[in-house]
Design an enzyme around this catalytic site. Structure first.
Site, PDB file in Angstrom:
ATOM      1  N   LYS A 192       0.841  -1.206   0.000  1.00  0.00           N
ATOM      2  CA  LYS A 192       0.000   0.000   0.000  1.00  0.00           C
ATOM      3  C   LYS A 192       0.872   1.250   0.000  1.00  0.00           C
ATOM      4  CE  LYS A 192      -1.679   1.717   4.088  1.00  0.00           C
ATOM      5  NZ  LYS A 192      -1.356   3.141   4.237  1.00  0.00           N
ATOM      6  N   ASN A 193       1.870   1.261   0.896  1.00  0.00           N
ATOM      7  CA  ASN A 193       2.665   2.482   1.074  1.00  0.00           C
ATOM      8  C   ASN A 193       3.610   2.745  -0.091  1.00  0.00           C
ATOM      9  OD1 ASN A 193       1.362   2.929   3.426  1.00  0.00           O
ATOM     10  ND2 ASN A 193       3.084   2.450   4.787  1.00  0.00           N
ATOM     11  N   CYS A 238      -5.084   8.001   9.921  1.00  0.00           N
ATOM     12  CA  CYS A 238      -5.082   7.389  11.247  1.00  0.00           C
ATOM     13  C   CYS A 238      -4.913   8.421  12.350  1.00  0.00           C
ATOM     14  CB  CYS A 238      -3.913   6.411  11.351  1.00  0.00           C
ATOM     15  SG  CYS A 238      -4.193   4.868  10.536  1.00  0.00           S
ATOM     16  N   ARG A 295       0.829  14.276  13.500  1.00  0.00           N
ATOM     17  CA  ARG A 295       1.284  14.048  12.132  1.00  0.00           C
ATOM     18  C   ARG A 295       1.303  15.324  11.292  1.00  0.00           C
ATOM     19  NH1 ARG A 295      -0.603   8.150  10.242  1.00  0.00           N
ATOM     20  NH2 ARG A 295       1.215   8.400   8.947  1.00  0.00           N
ATOM     21  N   ARG A 306      -8.642  -0.240   5.169  1.00  0.00           N
ATOM     22  CA  ARG A 306      -7.836   0.826   4.546  1.00  0.00           C
ATOM     23  C   ARG A 306      -6.510   0.264   4.061  1.00  0.00           C
ATOM     24  NH1 ARG A 306      -5.882   4.812   8.106  1.00  0.00           N
ATOM     25  NH2 ARG A 306      -4.584   5.038   6.287  1.00  0.00           N
ATOM     26  N   ASP A 360       4.853   0.448  12.134  1.00  0.00           N
ATOM     27  CA  ASP A 360       3.620  -0.174  11.632  1.00  0.00           C
ATOM     28  C   ASP A 360       3.478  -1.640  12.054  1.00  0.00           C
ATOM     29  OD1 ASP A 360       2.899   2.193  10.473  1.00  0.00           O
ATOM     30  OD2 ASP A 360       3.313   1.598   8.414  1.00  0.00           O
TER      31      ASP A 360
HETATM   32  C1  UD1 Z   1       4.600   6.746   6.437  1.00  0.00           C
HETATM   33  C2  UD1 Z   1       3.698   5.543   6.263  1.00  0.00           C
HETATM   34  C3  UD1 Z   1       3.179   5.074   7.612  1.00  0.00           C
HETATM   35  C4  UD1 Z   1       4.346   4.822   8.574  1.00  0.00           C
HETATM   36  C5  UD1 Z   1       5.269   6.041   8.639  1.00  0.00           C
HETATM   37  C6  UD1 Z   1       6.532   5.779   9.449  1.00  0.00           C
HETATM   38  C7  UD1 Z   1       2.718   5.887   4.082  1.00  0.00           C
HETATM   39  C8  UD1 Z   1       1.509   6.202   3.275  1.00  0.00           C
HETATM   40  N1  UD1 Z   1       2.585   5.902   5.419  1.00  0.00           N
HETATM   41  O1  UD1 Z   1       3.806   7.783   7.001  1.00  0.00           O
HETATM   42  O2  UD1 Z   1       2.429   3.872   7.422  1.00  0.00           O
HETATM   43  O3  UD1 Z   1       3.838   4.575   9.862  1.00  0.00           O
HETATM   44  O4  UD1 Z   1       5.683   6.420   7.303  1.00  0.00           O
HETATM   45  O5  UD1 Z   1       7.205   4.693   8.956  1.00  0.00           O
HETATM   46  O6  UD1 Z   1       3.765   5.583   3.548  1.00  0.00           O
HETATM   47  N2  UD1 Z   1       6.774  14.444  10.793  1.00  0.00           N
HETATM   48  C9  UD1 Z   1       6.845  15.782  11.114  1.00  0.00           C
HETATM   49  N3  UD1 Z   1       6.646  16.693  10.120  1.00  0.00           N
HETATM   50  C10 UD1 Z   1       6.402  16.325   8.834  1.00  0.00           C
HETATM   51  C11 UD1 Z   1       6.344  14.960   8.515  1.00  0.00           C
HETATM   52  C12 UD1 Z   1       6.531  14.032   9.528  1.00  0.00           C
HETATM   53  O7  UD1 Z   1       7.072  16.146  12.253  1.00  0.00           O
HETATM   54  O8  UD1 Z   1       6.249  17.212   7.977  1.00  0.00           O
HETATM   55  C13 UD1 Z   1       6.982  13.437  11.853  1.00  0.00           C
HETATM   56  C14 UD1 Z   1       5.744  12.577  12.091  1.00  0.00           C
HETATM   57  O9  UD1 Z   1       4.836  13.186  12.970  1.00  0.00           O
HETATM   58  C15 UD1 Z   1       6.360  11.330  12.650  1.00  0.00           C
HETATM   59  C16 UD1 Z   1       7.700  11.216  11.891  1.00  0.00           C
HETATM   60  O10 UD1 Z   1       7.962  12.526  11.411  1.00  0.00           O
HETATM   61  O11 UD1 Z   1       6.642  11.510  14.005  1.00  0.00           O
HETATM   62  C17 UD1 Z   1       7.694  10.251  10.739  1.00  0.00           C
HETATM   63  O12 UD1 Z   1       6.607  10.525   9.873  1.00  0.00           O
HETATM   64  P1  UD1 Z   1       6.660  10.167   8.337  1.00  0.00           P
HETATM   65  O13 UD1 Z   1       7.842   9.318   8.051  1.00  0.00           O
HETATM   66  O14 UD1 Z   1       6.509  11.416   7.556  1.00  0.00           O
HETATM   67  O15 UD1 Z   1       5.351   9.293   8.159  1.00  0.00           O
HETATM   68  P2  UD1 Z   1       4.313   9.290   6.969  1.00  0.00           P
HETATM   69  O16 UD1 Z   1       4.991   9.544   5.678  1.00  0.00           O
HETATM   70  O17 UD1 Z   1       3.150  10.119   7.345  1.00  0.00           O
END
Ligand code: UD1
Length: 418
Positions: A22-23, A117, A122, A398, A306
């Site tokens: 999915k990701n 979620c 986030r 999802r 995850d």
């Molecule tokens: C992706 C995955 C999700 C997984 C996560 C971490 C997808 C669609 N989802 O989510 O399943 O749990 O990676 O492996 O691929 N953060 C900030 N600012 C930002 C972006 C992120 O502070 O602009 C923080 C987040 O709150 C979190 C950390 O960085 O604490 C990692 O988030 P991130 O790697 O961006 O996760 P996603 O891409 O949302």
């Protein structure tokens, strides 16, 4: 609203095939926006987030068709539409990944702030900071991110923390920016590598994906690649292995990439499970009892956040006490209170949970709170005495392609109720 009814008492046994990730599929489908024409993707999982992604791409002017059980054709036309509306984005946080492609194609984008979620706040500040380094201005207005650029220009980005989505948005924007972009402290997940591979097939010039420093030499145009096969879903594979483990079973997951799951496999081995891998399959054999081990979630190649909830359930059946530390998302222990309702002995703090095993789980109705938490409750149902009903199963849908069918194939007694 659908629920899942699970009866315990079966040792899972047999073979099951992994679905596509999915990701990985989500960013790659959004990346198709970067090149007009027909794209063809294989191994795309049939699940709710993909439906939301198709809905958003259709809104943005693409013509999309399933041309096989897991093959999706995406015909990208230049519609000029740059709005990703709240109604679609609220269903799926990953919709924020249209930001980079829309900026690269049209120089502007208006994207609703994401839902998805409920596991912490986030934010998307790192996505926006990264895009700023590529000469893009953005502001928040009435729940929307409004981003504009006169000309995307290569730049240097040092991420404060590795972000998967942020790295993906940047890769997509930088592919069509003028000049060279360097992303430092980039996320290293296998899904980043899959995205970079597809972008490169389209004509992008990306080097270093899968490492901390990625270099992108911008090009003026991209073309759809003839076809692309999405990598296997390592989180689904991990969930199926843990399902086998918690029942004391013997399961083999086929069509997967064992190298993407080293952190999980080594923890399972430390706990006492037998693991054998070949190029594309993993077999797990269970001992009579298994030991408690500690995990700390961290960015790839560390233990994936995850799989934290699923591993926690396994530890409720282990000999001894394990410490589960969550470092990626705050508020990702919402499954704990439901597990405690099933009689698990777990004490959660903000970022650490202490799991005392083994405890005799007892079936009860429980409520799924997010995607991976719902998977963990299904796993608990496989061993909780009697019957467990997991409500709000739409969270599970999802991100998992017919999980109940895969578990049933391994012998589980599980059914969906409408
Ligand atoms: C992706 C995955 C999700 C997984 C996560 C971490 C997808 C669609 N989802 O989510 O399943 O749990 O990676 O492996 O691929 N953060 C900030 N600012 C930002 C972006 C992120 O502070 O602009 C923080 C987040 O709150 C979190 C950390 O960085 O604490 C990692 O988030 P991130 O790697 O961006 O996760 P996603 O891409 O949302």
């Amino acid at each position: 609203m659908d629920s899942m009814r699970i009866c315990s008492g079966v040792r899972l046994k047999g073979q099951v095939q992994a679905s596509g990730s999915k990701n990985s599929a989500l960013p790659i489908l959004f990346a198709s926006l970067l090149a007009e024409g027909k794209h063809l993707f294989h191994n795309v999982p049939r699940l709710r987030d993909i439906e939301s992604c198709v809905e958003l791409l259709t809104h943005l002017g693409c013509q999309i068709q399933w041309v096989g059980p897991n093959s999706l054709s995406v015909d990208v036309r230049s519609s000029g539409e740059t709005l990703a509306p709240y109604d679609i984005v609220r269903k799926m946080r990953a919709s924020i990944l249209v930001l980079g492609p829309l900026l690269a194609r049209y120089g502007k984008a208006r994207v609703s702030l994401p839902g998805g979620c409920a596991i912490g706040t986030r934010p998307i500040n790192l996505h926006l900071e990264g895009l700023k380094a590529l000469n893009c201005e953005s502001r928040l207005e009435e729940g929307y991110v409004i981003a504009e650029t006169k000309n995307l220009q290569g730049g240097r980005i040092l991420f404060e923390a590795p972000t998967v989505g942020g790295t993906e948005n940047l890769l997509m924007a930088a592919s069509l920016a003028k000049g060279k972009t360097i992303i430092e402290n980039a996320a290293k997940e296998p899904e980043i590598v899959d995205l970079a591979n597809y972008l490169n097939k389209m004509g992008a010039r990306i080097q270093g994906a899968g490492q901390s420093i990625i270099e992108v030499e911008g090009v003026s145009e991209l073309q759809p690649a003839p076809e692309h096969r999405i990598i296997p879903d390592r989180i689904e594979v991990g969930t199926l292995l843990i399902a086998g483990a918690i029942t004391g079973g013997d399961v083999t997951v086929t069509q997967c990439q064992p190298t993407d799951l080293e952190a999980l496999l080594s923890k399972l081995a430390d706990s006492g499970f037998g693991l054998s891998t070949s190029e594309s399959q993993i077999r797990l054999e269970s001992p009579k009892t298994w030991s408690a081990v500690d995990i700390i979630t961290s960015p790839h190649p560390g233990f994936p956040t995850d799989l934290q909830a699923q591993f926690m359930v396994l530890m409720t059946q282990a000999q001894g006490t394990s410490l589960i530390t969550e470092t990626i998302f705050e508020n990702r222990f919402m499954h704990v209170q439901e597990l405690v309702r099933l009689n698990a002995d777990i004490t959660p703090k903000t970022r650490v949970a202490v799991v005392r095993g083994p405890s005799l789980l007892k079936g009860a109705p429980v409520m799924a709170t997010d995607l991976r938490a719902s998977a963990c409750l299904v796993l608990a149902g496989l061993v909780a005495q009697g019957e467990t009903v997991v409500n709000r199963i739409y969270h599970l849908d999802r991100g998992y392609e017919k999980l109940e069918n895969k578990l049933a194939q391994l012998g589980a007694s599980i059914s969906r109720e409408k």
